[in-house]
Motif scaffolding. Structure first.
Motif, mmCIF file in Angstrom:
data_model
loop_
_atom_site.group_PDB
_atom_site.id
_atom_site.type_symbol
_atom_site.label_atom_id
_atom_site.label_comp_id
_atom_site.label_asym_id
_atom_site.label_seq_id
_atom_site.Cartn_x
_atom_site.Cartn_y
_atom_site.Cartn_z
ATOM 1 N N LEU A 33 25.778 3.831 25.695
ATOM 2 C CA LEU A 33 24.742 3.876 24.103
ATOM 3 C C LEU A 33 25.384 4.651 23.104
ATOM 4 C CD1 LEU A 33 21.934 3.906 26.878
ATOM 5 C CD2 LEU A 33 23.303 1.587 26.162
ATOM 6 N N PRO A 34 24.900 4.410 21.385
ATOM 7 C CA PRO A 34 25.021 4.985 20.068
ATOM 8 C C PRO A 34 24.206 6.000 20.603
ATOM 9 C CG PRO A 34 23.874 3.081 19.820
ATOM 10 C CD PRO A 34 24.180 3.273 21.826
ATOM 11 N N LEU A 35 23.852 6.895 21.991
ATOM 12 C CA LEU A 35 22.786 8.110 21.283
ATOM 13 C C LEU A 35 22.501 9.327 20.564
ATOM 14 C CD1 LEU A 35 22.090 8.306 25.797
ATOM 15 C CD2 LEU A 35 21.109 7.137 23.477
ATOM 16 N N GLY A 36 23.726 9.419 20.274
ATOM 17 C CA GLY A 36 24.143 9.931 19.620
ATOM 18 C C GLY A 36 23.972 10.115 18.274
ATOM 19 N N VAL A 37 24.417 8.803 17.485
ATOM 20 C CA VAL A 37 24.376 7.998 16.220
ATOM 21 C C VAL A 37 22.484 8.650 15.924
ATOM 22 C CG1 VAL A 37 24.300 6.136 14.877
ATOM 23 C CG2 VAL A 37 25.873 6.674 16.848
ATOM 24 N N LEU A 38 21.917 7.785 16.847
ATOM 25 C CA LEU A 38 20.426 8.008 16.832
ATOM 26 C C LEU A 38 19.853 9.338 16.591
ATOM 27 C CD1 LEU A 38 17.320 6.156 17.230
ATOM 28 C CD2 LEU A 38 17.941 6.594 19.881
ATOM 29 N N GLY A 39 20.536 10.275 17.361
ATOM 30 C CA GLY A 39 19.972 11.689 17.530
ATOM 31 C C GLY A 39 19.569 12.138 16.083
ATOM 32 N N VAL A 40 21.177 12.015 14.939
ATOM 33 C CA VAL A 40 21.331 11.942 13.908
ATOM 34 C C VAL A 40 20.904 11.228 12.864
ATOM 35 C CG1 VAL A 40 22.983 12.415 12.652
ATOM 36 C CG2 VAL A 40 23.921 12.962 14.723
ATOM 37 N N THR A 41 20.412 9.911 13.247
ATOM 38 C CA THR A 41 19.349 9.197 12.502
ATOM 39 C C THR A 41 18.026 9.824 13.005
ATOM 40 O OG1 THR A 41 21.176 7.077 12.566
ATOM 41 C CG2 THR A 41 18.589 7.077 11.968
ATOM 42 N N MET A 42 17.813 9.996 13.632
ATOM 43 C CA MET A 42 16.454 10.845 13.662
ATOM 44 C C MET A 42 16.436 11.836 13.149
ATOM 45 S SD MET A 42 13.989 11.802 17.131
ATOM 46 C CE MET A 42 14.709 9.478 18.070
ATOM 47 N N PHE A 43 17.074 12.744 13.338
ATOM 48 C CA PHE A 43 17.412 13.987 12.520
ATOM 49 C C PHE A 43 17.061 13.265 11.490
ATOM 50 C CE2 PHE A 43 18.596 16.802 15.605
ATOM 51 C CZ PHE A 43 17.339 17.666 15.589
ATOM 52 N N MET A 183 34.485 5.597 10.273
ATOM 53 C CA MET A 183 33.869 7.097 10.003
ATOM 54 C C MET A 183 33.862 7.331 9.280
ATOM 55 S SD MET A 183 37.293 7.499 10.477
ATOM 56 C CE MET A 183 38.130 8.294 11.996
ATOM 57 N N VAL A 184 34.529 6.582 7.233
ATOM 58 C CA VAL A 184 34.009 6.770 6.105
ATOM 59 C C VAL A 184 32.722 5.759 6.260
ATOM 60 C CG1 VAL A 184 34.537 5.075 3.980
ATOM 61 C CG2 VAL A 184 36.996 5.934 5.537
ATOM 62 N N GLN A 185 32.294 4.789 6.361
ATOM 63 C CA GLN A 185 31.093 4.345 6.426
ATOM 64 C C GLN A 185 29.916 5.146 7.212
ATOM 65 O OE1 GLN A 185 31.383 -0.079 7.195
ATOM 66 N NE2 GLN A 185 33.454 0.836 8.159
ATOM 67 N N TYR A 186 30.315 6.109 7.999
ATOM 68 C CA TYR A 186 29.435 6.482 9.421
ATOM 69 C C TYR A 186 28.621 7.891 8.135
ATOM 70 C CZ TYR A 186 27.772 8.767 12.827
ATOM 71 O OH TYR A 186 27.127 9.188 14.386
ATOM 72 N N PRO A 190 25.167 8.462 0.684
ATOM 73 C CA PRO A 190 25.170 7.213 0.652
ATOM 74 C C PRO A 190 25.126 6.373 1.493
ATOM 75 C CG PRO A 190 26.803 7.912 -1.635
ATOM 76 C CD PRO A 190 27.240 8.585 -0.061
ATOM 77 N N THR A 191 25.903 6.732 2.442
ATOM 78 C CA THR A 191 25.502 5.266 3.934
ATOM 79 C C THR A 191 24.447 6.011 4.415
ATOM 80 O OG1 THR A 191 27.200 6.475 4.894
ATOM 81 C CG2 THR A 191 28.034 4.943 3.430
ATOM 82 N N ASN A 252 27.417 -2.094 14.304
ATOM 83 C CA ASN A 252 27.713 -0.999 14.585
ATOM 84 C C ASN A 252 28.318 -0.348 13.624
ATOM 85 O OD1 ASN A 252 30.392 -1.260 15.074
ATOM 86 N ND2 ASN A 252 29.830 -0.406 17.551
ATOM 87 N N LEU A 253 28.625 -1.217 12.806
ATOM 88 C CA LEU A 253 29.072 -0.509 11.540
ATOM 89 C C LEU A 253 27.506 -0.175 9.963
ATOM 90 C CD1 LEU A 253 32.507 -0.856 11.057
ATOM 91 C CD2 LEU A 253 31.661 1.183 12.089
#
Length: 370
Positions: A33-43, A183-186, A190-191, A252-253
């Motif tokens: 699961l993209p837990l790290g992605v969600l955590g950073v997004t939450m920040f 990783m560029v769009q991540y 601006p992204t 996911n991107l």
């Protein structure tokens, strides 16, 4: 909930965010699961809310007392510098002195908060300092956004915030269609603007539409709906990955950060008004509150304590772990124990950092009030 200048449950949100990142990074491929992605997004959404709210309040005060908005710009920069810079630059100095790769060869990228640009242009990660990209994104955001809020008329705020959200998604679509590495769009600032924009939107509604729009969006029904949407997207992404053998795709991107930001938007809105029941306990218990308070240190140090791909068995952390496991064989290959071990060391370091550096330095902010 305490007075409106401090929202008690937001420390709990910080705890959830950093917890998701730590679990994701320490479990690595064991977690799908993209837990790290969600955590950073939450920040990012939380930062968007808090920073935008501070800036709006500063602008309104500037206008009320007849002072220049440049005063608030100066105070904002000083206060952010006091909070962020000391342990960041100290960490870079220590890593440089210890010759932890790739700090020496990328030191100027680290010192200028441009590691995300390094990752995007080189199209590869940076080992144990991978996670610094998100701190770079935040600092780059701070270089531009305060001027928009402080110097634009308030009637333009909604246009700016919605434009940020839309522009961010469009840029990710363009990069996806162009075939850029994922990783560029991540990692580019601006992204990530839809996360900050949604957080800013929350601050706008809280300040100007508190009894109407904000009251409505902080109801549980929107949180549940956004959670179902996020889970559905995660399920779709996982199924597509399994069926197509394609790890990175449109789901996911392009969509993942926006849907995750939307969920965090409603999660934080509810936390501002105050959860009851089990969520109140989760967000307000002393452990959550404390770990949320030291979350910056937890995030900054965790990758140096342990990184699945880059921590050698010769590191002091791993040597001590293996010694413990040799003494108590039942702890060998015990994932729960290993995670608690890494967490204990990270919390210890973040605690030292908080009491010896961060908290004393943060006290200087009282001399730079808005």
């Amino acid at each position: 909930m305490k007075q409106e200048t401090y929202f008690t449950q937001l420390d709990g949100i910080r705890f959830l965010a950093v917890g998701l990142v730590l679990i994701d990074h320490w479990l690595a491929e064991r977690n799908v699961l993209p837990l790290g992605v969600l955590g950073v997004t939450m920040f990012f959404v939380l930062s968007g809310f808090l920073i935008t709210r501070i800036l709006i309040q500063s602008k309104l005060k500037d206008d009320a007392v007849g002072r220049s908005h440049w005063f608030s710009v100066k105070q904002f920069i000083i206060r952010r510098s006091i909070r962020i810079f000391p342990i960041y630059f100290l960490t870079i100095f220590v890593l440089y002195a210890l010759d932890v790769p790739p700090v020496r060869e990328t030191v100027w990228w680290c010192l200028t908060y441009t590691t995300n640009i390094y990752i995007a242009t080189k199209e590869h990660w940076m080992g144990t300092i991978d996670h610094l990209w998100s701190l770079a994104v935040e600092e780059q955001y701070y270089l531009v956004f305060p001027y928009l809020i402080l110097f634009l008329p308030t009637k333009h705020y909604l246009k700016v915030l919605f434009s940020m959200i839309i522009l961010s998604v469009i840029i990710r679509i363009i990069l996806f269609l162009n075939g850029n590495e994922w990783m560029v769009q991540y990692v580019l600032m601006p992204t990530c603007l839809d996360s900050f924009g949604l957080g800013g939107l929350l601050a706008y509604y809280f300040t100007f539409k508190k009894e109407t729009v904000f009251k409505e969006i902080s109801t549980t029904k929107y949180l549940i709906a956004s959670f179902i949407l996020l889970i559905s997207l995660m399920f779709f992404v996982r199924q597509y990955q399994l069926s197509s053998n394609q790890v990175h795709h449109f789901g996911n991107l392009v969509l993942e950060r926006f849907i995750g930001s939307l969920f965090c938007f409603f999660l934080i809105a509810k936390a501002v008004t105050g959860y009851d029941g089990i969520m109140k306990f989760i967000l307000e218990n002393p452990v959550s509150s404390y770990l949320g308070r030291i979350s910056y240190g937890l995030y900054l140090y965790h990758n140096f304590v342990y990184n699945v791909y880059h921590t050698p068995n010769t590191s002091i952390v791993m040597k001590v772990l293996h010694k413990i496991q040799s003494i108590v064989p039942s702890l060998s290959q015990n994932l729960s124990f290993e995670l608690l071990y890494f967490l204990g060391i990270t919390v210890f370091l973040a605690t030292l950092s908080w009491y010896l550096i961060e908290k004393p330095v943060n006290n200087m902010k009282k001399y730079f009030t808005y």
